[in-house]
Scaffold this motif. Structure first.
Motif, PDB file in Angstrom:
ATOM      1  N   PHE A 150      39.020  83.171  19.515  1.00  0.00           N
ATOM      2  CA  PHE A 150      37.952  84.115  19.854  1.00  0.00           C
ATOM      3  C   PHE A 150      36.751  83.938  18.920  1.00  0.00           C
ATOM      4  O   PHE A 150      35.606  83.878  19.358  1.00  0.00           O
ATOM      5  N   ARG A 203      35.020  80.547  19.602  1.00  0.00           N
ATOM      6  CA  ARG A 203      34.321  80.488  20.873  1.00  0.00           C
ATOM      7  C   ARG A 203      33.094  81.395  20.911  1.00  0.00           C
ATOM      8  O   ARG A 203      32.032  81.009  21.371  1.00  0.00           O
ATOM      9  N   TYR A 204      33.215  82.584  20.420  1.00  0.00           N
ATOM     10  CA  TYR A 204      32.146  83.568  20.601  1.00  0.00           C
ATOM     11  C   TYR A 204      31.278  83.802  19.364  1.00  0.00           C
ATOM     12  O   TYR A 204      30.273  84.495  19.446  1.00  0.00           O
ATOM     13  N   THR A 205      31.650  83.251  18.236  1.00  0.00           N
ATOM     14  CA  THR A 205      30.867  83.468  17.027  1.00  0.00           C
ATOM     15  C   THR A 205      30.429  82.160  16.381  1.00  0.00           C
ATOM     16  O   THR A 205      29.239  81.949  16.143  1.00  0.00           O
ATOM     17  N   PRO A 237      28.031  79.642  18.798  1.00  0.00           N
ATOM     18  CA  PRO A 237      26.632  80.074  18.907  1.00  0.00           C
ATOM     19  C   PRO A 237      25.897  80.062  17.572  1.00  0.00           C
ATOM     20  O   PRO A 237      24.716  79.725  17.517  1.00  0.00           O
TER      21      PRO A 237
END
Length: 110
Positions: free
Chosen positions: A6, A9-11, A14
């Protein structure tokens, strides 16, 4: 989904993309200007007010002008009501145009 996936992928991804764009933009802005930009400053140098001439001399302390320096000098000249015009003939020799601007700045210091 595990916490590690998680976060990656999301922190992390990006954040790495943002860092890459910031690095690219800062490197792009630190590149030296081209001969036409040096020529435009040289041709308009005589009409610049004293504070803008001082700013050019400060920016030229490293011997070259970066795109970042040039954009701030153009904004300053526009604030003073002076529009820089690129020369009509093709200027391709950066070294010669830089030397011409350095000579104007050095002559102004005397």
């Amino acid at each position: 989904m595990t916490p590690v996936k998680f976060i990656l992928r999301y922190t992390a991804v990006p954040l790495m993309a943002i860092i890459a764009v910031v690095l690219w933009a800062s490197l792009h802005a630190s590149v030296e200007i081209d001969a036409r930009q040096y020529a435009s400053l040289s041709e308009a140098y005589a009409s610049f007010p004293v504070d803008l001439r001082r700013d050019i001399a400060d920016a030229m302390k490293s011997g070259k002008l970066s795109k970042w320096d040039y954009s701030s000098l153009v904004r300053h000249s526009l604030d003073d009501g002076i529009v820089l015009d690129w020369p009509p003939e093709d200027k391709a020799d950066v070294t010669r145009e830089r030397a011409r601007l350095v000579a104007l700045v050095n002559a102004d210091r005397l």
